[in-house]
Design a protein around this motif. Structure first.
Motif, PDB file in Angstrom:
ATOM      1  N   PHE A   1      26.108  54.316   5.058  1.00  0.00           N
ATOM      2  CA  PHE A   1      25.725  52.707   5.402  1.00  0.00           C
ATOM      3  C   PHE A   1      24.077  52.908   5.707  1.00  0.00           C
ATOM      4  O   PHE A   1      23.793  53.806   6.571  1.00  0.00           O
ATOM      5  CB  PHE A   1      26.392  52.032   6.434  1.00  0.00           C
ATOM      6  N   ARG A   2      23.270  51.969   5.514  1.00  0.00           N
ATOM      7  CA  ARG A   2      21.735  51.927   5.738  1.00  0.00           C
ATOM      8  C   ARG A   2      21.755  51.570   7.133  1.00  0.00           C
ATOM      9  O   ARG A   2      22.346  50.380   7.684  1.00  0.00           O
ATOM     10  CB  ARG A   2      21.217  50.998   4.805  1.00  0.00           C
ATOM     11  N   GLU A   3      20.874  52.156   7.936  1.00  0.00           N
ATOM     12  CA  GLU A   3      20.779  51.902   9.397  1.00  0.00           C
ATOM     13  C   GLU A   3      19.933  50.737   9.499  1.00  0.00           C
ATOM     14  O   GLU A   3      20.113  49.934  10.602  1.00  0.00           O
ATOM     15  CB  GLU A   3      20.073  53.024   9.949  1.00  0.00           C
ATOM     16  N   ASP A   4      19.013  50.325   8.757  1.00  0.00           N
ATOM     17  CA  ASP A   4      18.311  49.171   8.819  1.00  0.00           C
ATOM     18  C   ASP A   4      18.999  47.948   8.646  1.00  0.00           C
ATOM     19  O   ASP A   4      18.812  46.955   9.237  1.00  0.00           O
ATOM     20  CB  ASP A   4      16.903  49.291   8.038  1.00  0.00           C
ATOM     21  N   LEU A   5      19.826  47.995   7.536  1.00  0.00           N
ATOM     22  CA  LEU A   5      20.742  46.865   7.314  1.00  0.00           C
ATOM     23  C   LEU A   5      21.777  46.746   8.729  1.00  0.00           C
ATOM     24  O   LEU A   5      21.983  45.400   8.973  1.00  0.00           O
ATOM     25  CB  LEU A   5      21.496  47.325   6.180  1.00  0.00           C
ATOM     26  N   TYR A   6      22.310  47.806   9.313  1.00  0.00           N
ATOM     27  CA  TYR A   6      22.984  47.444  10.169  1.00  0.00           C
ATOM     28  C   TYR A   6      22.392  46.745  11.592  1.00  0.00           C
ATOM     29  O   TYR A   6      23.016  45.823  12.060  1.00  0.00           O
ATOM     30  CB  TYR A   6      23.351  49.103  10.958  1.00  0.00           C
ATOM     31  N   TYR A   7      21.167  46.976  11.874  1.00  0.00           N
ATOM     32  CA  TYR A   7      20.472  46.168  12.661  1.00  0.00           C
ATOM     33  C   TYR A   7      20.103  44.922  12.319  1.00  0.00           C
ATOM     34  O   TYR A   7      20.076  43.917  13.333  1.00  0.00           O
ATOM     35  CB  TYR A   7      18.986  47.011  13.073  1.00  0.00           C
ATOM     36  N   ARG A   8      19.921  44.687  10.957  1.00  0.00           N
ATOM     37  CA  ARG A   8      19.783  43.138  10.510  1.00  0.00           C
ATOM     38  C   ARG A   8      21.176  42.515  10.664  1.00  0.00           C
ATOM     39  O   ARG A   8      20.886  41.251  10.995  1.00  0.00           O
ATOM     40  CB  ARG A   8      19.186  43.207   8.956  1.00  0.00           C
ATOM     41  N   LEU A   9      22.169  43.129  10.468  1.00  0.00           N
ATOM     42  CA  LEU A   9      23.338  42.341  10.672  1.00  0.00           C
ATOM     43  C   LEU A   9      23.999  42.264  11.901  1.00  0.00           C
ATOM     44  O   LEU A   9      24.610  41.283  12.670  1.00  0.00           O
ATOM     45  CB  LEU A   9      24.474  43.211   9.861  1.00  0.00           C
ATOM     46  N   ASN A  10      23.676  43.105  13.122  1.00  0.00           N
ATOM     47  CA  ASN A  10      24.258  43.528  14.378  1.00  0.00           C
ATOM     48  C   ASN A  10      23.624  42.572  15.203  1.00  0.00           C
ATOM     49  O   ASN A  10      23.118  42.814  16.481  1.00  0.00           O
ATOM     50  CB  ASN A  10      24.214  44.810  14.688  1.00  0.00           C
ATOM     51  N   VAL A  11      22.638  41.468  14.855  1.00  0.00           N
ATOM     52  CA  VAL A  11      21.856  40.798  15.666  1.00  0.00           C
ATOM     53  C   VAL A  11      22.770  40.049  16.668  1.00  0.00           C
ATOM     54  O   VAL A  11      22.179  40.240  18.074  1.00  0.00           O
ATOM     55  CB  VAL A  11      21.247  39.454  14.959  1.00  0.00           C
ATOM     56  N   VAL A  12      23.825  39.574  16.575  1.00  0.00           N
ATOM     57  CA  VAL A  12      24.900  39.195  17.610  1.00  0.00           C
ATOM     58  C   VAL A  12      26.055  40.100  17.273  1.00  0.00           C
ATOM     59  O   VAL A  12      26.797  39.569  16.411  1.00  0.00           O
ATOM     60  CB  VAL A  12      25.060  37.797  17.709  1.00  0.00           C
ATOM     61  N   PRO A  13      26.437  41.241  18.107  1.00  0.00           N
ATOM     62  CA  PRO A  13      27.779  41.767  17.991  1.00  0.00           C
ATOM     63  C   PRO A  13      28.720  40.908  18.620  1.00  0.00           C
ATOM     64  O   PRO A  13      28.761  40.353  20.054  1.00  0.00           O
ATOM     65  CB  PRO A  13      27.530  42.921  18.395  1.00  0.00           C
ATOM     66  N   VAL A  14      29.858  40.589  18.121  1.00  0.00           N
ATOM     67  CA  VAL A  14      31.107  39.901  18.537  1.00  0.00           C
ATOM     68  C   VAL A  14      32.341  40.962  18.555  1.00  0.00           C
ATOM     69  O   VAL A  14      32.643  41.123  17.188  1.00  0.00           O
ATOM     70  CB  VAL A  14      31.385  38.682  17.942  1.00  0.00           C
ATOM     71  N   ALA A  15      32.985  41.333  19.414  1.00  0.00           N
ATOM     72  CA  ALA A  15      34.062  42.421  19.229  1.00  0.00           C
ATOM     73  C   ALA A  15      35.378  41.230  19.154  1.00  0.00           C
ATOM     74  O   ALA A  15      35.679  40.383  20.054  1.00  0.00           O
ATOM     75  CB  ALA A  15      34.044  43.042  20.387  1.00  0.00           C
ATOM     76  N   MET A  16      36.499  41.625  18.542  1.00  0.00           N
ATOM     77  CA  MET A  16      37.609  40.818  18.183  1.00  0.00           C
ATOM     78  C   MET A  16      38.626  41.828  18.877  1.00  0.00           C
ATOM     79  O   MET A  16      38.894  42.869  18.152  1.00  0.00           O
ATOM     80  CB  MET A  16      37.958  40.606  17.000  1.00  0.00           C
ATOM     81  N   PRO A  17      39.276  41.646  20.098  1.00  0.00           N
ATOM     82  CA  PRO A  17      40.271  42.557  20.598  1.00  0.00           C
ATOM     83  C   PRO A  17      41.415  42.493  19.853  1.00  0.00           C
ATOM     84  O   PRO A  17      42.084  41.559  19.124  1.00  0.00           O
ATOM     85  CB  PRO A  17      40.680  41.868  22.188  1.00  0.00           C
ATOM     86  N   ALA A  18      42.084  43.744  19.659  1.00  0.00           N
ATOM     87  CA  ALA A  18      43.374  44.051  19.226  1.00  0.00           C
ATOM     88  C   ALA A  18      44.354  43.536  19.840  1.00  0.00           C
ATOM     89  O   ALA A  18      44.341  43.113  21.342  1.00  0.00           O
ATOM     90  CB  ALA A  18      43.570  45.638  19.241  1.00  0.00           C
ATOM     91  N   LEU A  19      45.589  43.390  19.599  1.00  0.00           N
ATOM     92  CA  LEU A  19      46.761  42.389  20.058  1.00  0.00           C
ATOM     93  C   LEU A  19      47.137  43.230  21.380  1.00  0.00           C
ATOM     94  O   LEU A  19      47.430  42.648  22.483  1.00  0.00           O
ATOM     95  CB  LEU A  19      47.925  42.433  19.151  1.00  0.00           C
ATOM     96  N   ARG A  20      47.134  44.536  21.296  1.00  0.00           N
ATOM     97  CA  ARG A  20      47.461  45.468  22.508  1.00  0.00           C
ATOM     98  C   ARG A  20      46.529  44.998  23.615  1.00  0.00           C
ATOM     99  O   ARG A  20      46.864  45.328  24.749  1.00  0.00           O
ATOM    100  CB  ARG A  20      47.680  46.674  22.215  1.00  0.00           C
ATOM    101  N   GLU A  21      45.548  44.699  23.413  1.00  0.00           N
ATOM    102  CA  GLU A  21      44.348  44.250  24.550  1.00  0.00           C
ATOM    103  C   GLU A  21      44.646  42.912  25.059  1.00  0.00           C
ATOM    104  O   GLU A  21      43.663  42.435  25.870  1.00  0.00           O
ATOM    105  CB  GLU A  21      42.966  44.625  24.001  1.00  0.00           C
ATOM    106  N   ARG A  22      45.387  42.170  24.491  1.00  0.00           N
ATOM    107  CA  ARG A  22      45.545  40.588  24.840  1.00  0.00           C
ATOM    108  C   ARG A  22      47.002  40.249  24.791  1.00  0.00           C
ATOM    109  O   ARG A  22      47.545  39.313  24.184  1.00  0.00           O
ATOM    110  CB  ARG A  22      44.736  39.993  23.784  1.00  0.00           C
ATOM    111  N   LYS A  23      48.061  41.043  25.438  1.00  0.00           N
ATOM    112  CA  LYS A  23      49.328  40.951  25.557  1.00  0.00           C
ATOM    113  C   LYS A  23      49.815  39.389  26.025  1.00  0.00           C
ATOM    114  O   LYS A  23      50.777  39.009  25.710  1.00  0.00           O
ATOM    115  CB  LYS A  23      50.070  42.220  26.428  1.00  0.00           C
TER     116      LYS A  23
END
Length: 261
Positions: free
Chosen positions: A206-228
């Motif tokens: 994966f291209r590092e420069d593309l990663y930074y272009r996509l990762n402007v606003v990172p949003v994490a979706m928690p797994a179900l075990r983290e939201r019992k």
């Protein structure tokens, strides 16, 4: 001669009358479709609002708070989370909470498209651009114009397609496969992945420069075990939904079953 003229005029009048009736039917049908489209958009907007998502846990509260803050911008968003956590649902929530909610929401699953076709799918192609390109094809970027393009499983995108995507994000324009003229892109990008893209960068996948272009606003979706805390709400919602689908009386989940879940 006069009788013949009258007969011809009656035929013409009949044809005109039929044409007008057909035109009126088409107008009414189009008006009905426009109204149905508006009602569908309103229904989708209501359904995918962050406050209508089934969540009561602190983990999801943080995620939905981030969604509310970034939805009204045009910032590129990278959704991260395990498979099955609801990243596509979150992407729709962002779209229908944004200023682009009246525009299209177009989904591309990068993992399901062959490497040889993904560029054509994304950017479209010209007739004769490659073997089998018998007609011109509209790409997903053009289809999403004025709206949102959701790139699911972005970590599986081939390197060559990554290069072209980076160019769109940098310059705001693209060319079709086999085309020469640049096309302006008015599309908001939301990408999602279940992979560790930093690790993919180290592996040369994966291209590092593309990663930074996509990762402007990172949003994490928690797994179900983290939201019992959300499990009882989800269980009740699914139970009600499937009781309605199968025309069953509402059921209650026993305390023992809920505890197991």
């Amino acid at each position: 001669m006069v009788d013949e003229d009258i007969r011809v005029m009656k035929i013409v009048a009949s044809l005109l009358s039929q044409t007008l009736r057909i035109a009126e039917m088409i107008r009414e049908e189009n008006s009905k479709l426009v109204q149905e489209n508006k009602e569908l958009h309103l229904e989708l907007e209501e359904r995918y609002l962050p406050e209508n998502m089934i969540a009561d846990s602190s983990a999801m509260a943080k995620t939905l708070d981030m969604v509310r803050r970034v939805a009204g911008t045009d910032a590129t968003i990278l959704l991260r989370g395990e498979s099955g956590t609801g990243k596509s649902l979150l992407a729709r929530s962002i779209h229908y909470s944004s200023n682009r909610k009246r525009g299209p929401f177009v989904v591309v699953n990068c993992a399901s498209l062959p490497a040889t076709l993904i560029e054509s799918e994304l950017f479209g192609h010209e007739k004769g651009a490659f073997t089998g390109a018998f007609t011109q094809r509209t790409g997903r970027f053009e289809a999403a114009d004025g709206g949102t393009l959701f790139l699911d499983e972005i970590g599986d995108m081939p390197m060559e397609a990554q290069t072209r995507l980076l160019r769109v994000l940098q310059q705001g324009e693209y060319t079709t496969v086999g085309g020469r003229n640049a096309i302006k892109s008015d599309v908001r990008i939301i990408a999602a992945t279940n992979k560790d893209l930093r690790q993919s960068i180290q592996q040369g996948l994966f291209r590092e420069d593309l990663y930074y272009r996509l990762n402007v606003v990172p949003v994490a979706m928690p797994a179900l075990r983290e939201r019992k805390q959300d499990i009882p709400l989800l269980v009740e919602s699914f139970l009600q939904e499937y009781c309605e689908i199968h025309q069953r009386k509402p059921k209650r989940v026993s305390d023992r079953a809920m505890e197991s879940l």
